[in-house]
Each structure stands twice: as structure tokens, then as C-alpha cells.
Design a protein around this motif. Structure first.
Motif, PDB file in Angstrom:
ATOM      1  N   ASN A  76       0.868  -1.185   0.000  1.00  0.00           N
ATOM      2  CA  ASN A  76       0.000   0.000   0.000  1.00  0.00           C
ATOM      3  C   ASN A  76       0.898   1.226   0.000  1.00  0.00           C
ATOM      4  OD1 ASN A  76      -2.316   1.643   0.322  1.00  0.00           O
ATOM      5  ND2 ASN A  76      -2.111   1.595   2.553  1.00  0.00           N
ATOM      6  N   GLY A  81      -5.226  -1.133  -3.878  1.00  0.00           N
ATOM      7  CA  GLY A  81      -6.647  -1.463  -3.972  1.00  0.00           C
ATOM      8  C   GLY A  81      -6.972  -2.902  -3.647  1.00  0.00           C
ATOM      9  N   ARG A 115      -8.066  -3.908   1.740  1.00  0.00           N
ATOM     10  CA  ARG A 115      -7.977  -2.460   1.960  1.00  0.00           C
ATOM     11  C   ARG A 115      -9.315  -1.802   1.614  1.00  0.00           C
ATOM     12  NH1 ARG A 115      -4.085  -0.932   4.571  1.00  0.00           N
ATOM     13  NH2 ARG A 115      -5.131   1.061   4.397  1.00  0.00           N
ATOM     14  N   ARG A 116      -9.958  -2.312   0.576  1.00  0.00           N
ATOM     15  CA  ARG A 116     -11.261  -1.734   0.216  1.00  0.00           C
ATOM     16  C   ARG A 116     -12.299  -2.051   1.291  1.00  0.00           C
ATOM     17  NH1 ARG A 116     -11.671  -0.639  -5.737  1.00  0.00           N
ATOM     18  NH2 ARG A 116      -9.823  -1.453  -6.753  1.00  0.00           N
ATOM     19  N   GLU A 120     -11.153   1.874   1.340  1.00  0.00           N
ATOM     20  CA  GLU A 120     -10.580   2.442   0.114  1.00  0.00           C
ATOM     21  C   GLU A 120     -11.608   2.458  -1.010  1.00  0.00           C
ATOM     22  OE1 GLU A 120      -6.781   1.171  -1.250  1.00  0.00           O
ATOM     23  OE2 GLU A 120      -5.838   1.684   0.656  1.00  0.00           O
ATOM     24  N   GLY A 170      -9.822   6.791  -4.463  1.00  0.00           N
ATOM     25  CA  GLY A 170      -8.595   6.730  -3.662  1.00  0.00           C
ATOM     26  C   GLY A 170      -7.530   5.889  -4.352  1.00  0.00           C
ATOM     27  N   VAL A 171      -7.946   4.774  -4.939  1.00  0.00           N
ATOM     28  CA  VAL A 171      -6.996   3.905  -5.649  1.00  0.00           C
ATOM     29  C   VAL A 171      -6.401   4.665  -6.839  1.00  0.00           C
ATOM     30  CG1 VAL A 171      -6.765   1.755  -6.981  1.00  0.00           C
ATOM     31  CG2 VAL A 171      -8.171   1.785  -4.902  1.00  0.00           C
ATOM     32  N   LYS A 178      -3.703   6.981  -5.589  1.00  0.00           N
ATOM     33  CA  LYS A 178      -2.509   6.219  -5.201  1.00  0.00           C
ATOM     34  C   LYS A 178      -1.762   5.717  -6.444  1.00  0.00           C
ATOM     35  CE  LYS A 178      -4.331   4.731  -0.776  1.00  0.00           C
ATOM     36  NZ  LYS A 178      -4.177   3.752   0.276  1.00  0.00           N
TER      37      LYS A 178
END
Ligand code: PEP
Length: 250
Positions: free
Chosen positions: A64, A93, A97-98, A103, A107-108, A111
Motif C-alpha cells: 500500500n 486497492g 484495503r477496500r 478504500e 482513492g486507488v 494512489k
């Protein structure tokens, strides 16, 4: 086109530094392969694992990163920090994490842009839950996640990414998608990449399968035309299992 297979182990929140270095020592003895192999230890073990990998073709991935380069974000780690430390890439992603850390596709996307700017190779994870599959919403969900992740990216930037299709119902459950189920979604993803980034990029991007990949099922899954590797969780924590999966990917 022949794409070089790519297998990456996601160690999640497993392995102390001592355990991580020992696993790398075992992997270096067992892995002898032309395919691309990566491992993604927890943040705390990245630097010692980098040192333990010296002279090895095994690549180092983080699990991450934050989308900003620096700032008041307690507990976070940025993409340039990972690059400086010697990481080759970063997993983004992941469904854990989602699901557990909220997430979003947006957001992904942020990143992903940060990772590419830092010259890291992103593995972008997508996949539907069991409820979504049972409601025949698999492609709606996966295509939304891919369009969201790649929003605003130029075709050449898309070409620098790997996608991991990981049906959430197959992660850590021992249930694996059938080769037919996996290939169907991988083929659809390849078609969407063609639309988003053109045929050359779509042909070049590796699409990994993830979800209870084991030595027993790796070779068959990875023999499918659009399955270009695997993102491996549980089975990447044992050198012998991971080496057998890598061998099956050849
Ligand atoms: C993963 O976490 O990316 C994964 C695929 O886990 P597992 O192999 O344990 O299902």
C-alpha cells in the motif's frame, strides 16, 4: 503476443523481520526461474528484505502507499519513500484495503498516479464479492473498479501497470474460481483495456489471477490465454509452496 508471466506473493500482516529474512533465504535457494517474481512483505520488513534480496532477480513490492508525497498523515507511507527504500512496485486497492479500510476507486486512482510518478510498478487489484457475483454484477463491479483506477491516465501509464483480478469470495477461503470463471473475466478485462488504452497496451498488460492459488491449481489457471500470472496470499508464506506455484507458471 507472449507476455512474461508474473507471480507476486502478498505476505499481508505476516512475518517479523527475522522470519521475513529467513523466508527470503529459503526462496533464493528454491526459485530458479525466468518468469518475473515479486514478494510484498509488511512495511517493517521491506528494508531488511531488500538487503536479503541483493543480487537476486526477485522484486520487492509494498502492500500500500499514500497518495501524497509527504505531510501530516500519521501512520502512512508515501510512494517516494518506498522508491527510495528500494521497492520495485506496490500493490494497490487490495480487497482487504477496500473492505476493511474503506478504500474507494477514487482513492486507488490517486494512489496509482502517485505510484507511477514515483516510478513504482503498481499491481491494481479488482474483484467482486460473492453477493455481487450471485447477483450477476461481476462485470459491472470489475469494470467500474478498472475505469475508476485508470481514470485520467494516459495509455502509456496504463501500460506500466499490472492488474490482479481477485474475486473476493476466493481470497483466503480455499475456494478458487474455475479456470473458466477466471478466464472469462480476464478476457473481459483485456477487452476493456483495449477500449481504454488501445490494442498494443491491452496486449502488453499482465493480468494476474488471485484467490486461493495453490501449487495444485496454479499450472491450470496460468495456462489460460489471458491469465498472465498470480497474486498469491497464504501460499506465498511457505517457500516450498510459493516455489511450486512459480514453477507451475512457466
Ligand atoms: C490475496 O490476498 O491477494 C490472495 C489472493 O490471498 P490468498 O491467496 O490467500 O487467497
Amino acid at each position: 503476443m507472449t507476455r512474461r508471466k508474473f507471480v507476486c506473493g502478498n505476505w499481508k500482516m505476516h512475518k517479523t523481520v527475522a522470519e521475513a529474512v529467513e523466508l527470503v533465504r529459503e526462496l533464493r535457494q528454491r526459485l530458479n526461474t525466468q518468469i518475473q517474481v515479486g514478494i510484498a512483505p509488511p512495511f517493517t520488513a521491506l528494508a531488511p528484505v531488500k538487503a536479503a534480496l541483493q543480487g537476486s532477480p526477485i522484486q520487492l513490492f509494498a502492500q500500500n502507499c499514500h497518495h501524497e508525497k509527504q505531510g501530516a498523515f500519521t501512520g502512512e507511507v508515501s510512494a517516494p519513500m518506498l522508491k527510495e527504500l528500494g521497492c520495485d512496485g506496490v500493490i494497490l486497492g487490495h480487497s482487504e484495503r477496500r473492505q476493511l479500510f474503506g478504500e474507494t476507486d477514487e482513492g486507488v486512482n490517486k494512489k496509482l498516479k502517485a505510484a507511477l510518478e514515483a516510478q513504482l510498478h503498481p499491481i491494481v487489484c479488482v474483484g467482486e464479492t460473492l453477493a455481487e457475483r450471485e447477483a450477476s454484477r461481476t462485470w459491472e463491479v470489475v469494470s467500474r473498479q478498472i475505469r475508476g483506477a485508470f481514470n485520467g491516465l494516459a495509455a502509456d501509464a496504463v501500460g506500466r501497470c499490472t492488474i490482479a483480478y481477485e474475486p473476493v469470495w476466493a481470497i483466503g477461503t480455499g475456494k478458487t474460481a474455475t479456470t473458466g470463471q477466471a478466464q472469462e473475466v480476464h478476457g473481459q478485462i483485456r477487452g476493456l483495456l483495449r477500449e481504454i488504452a488501445g490494442p498494443a497496451v491491452a496486449d502488453a498488460v499482465r493480468i494476474q489471477y488471485g484467490g486461493s492459488v495453490k501449487p495444485e491449481n496454479a499450472a491450470e489457471l496460468l495456462s489460460q490465454p489471458d491469465i498472465d500470472g498470480a497474486l498469491v496470499g497464504g501460499a506465498s508464506l511457505k517457500a516450498d509452496d510459493f516455489a511450486r506455484i512459480v514453477a507451475g507458471a512457466k
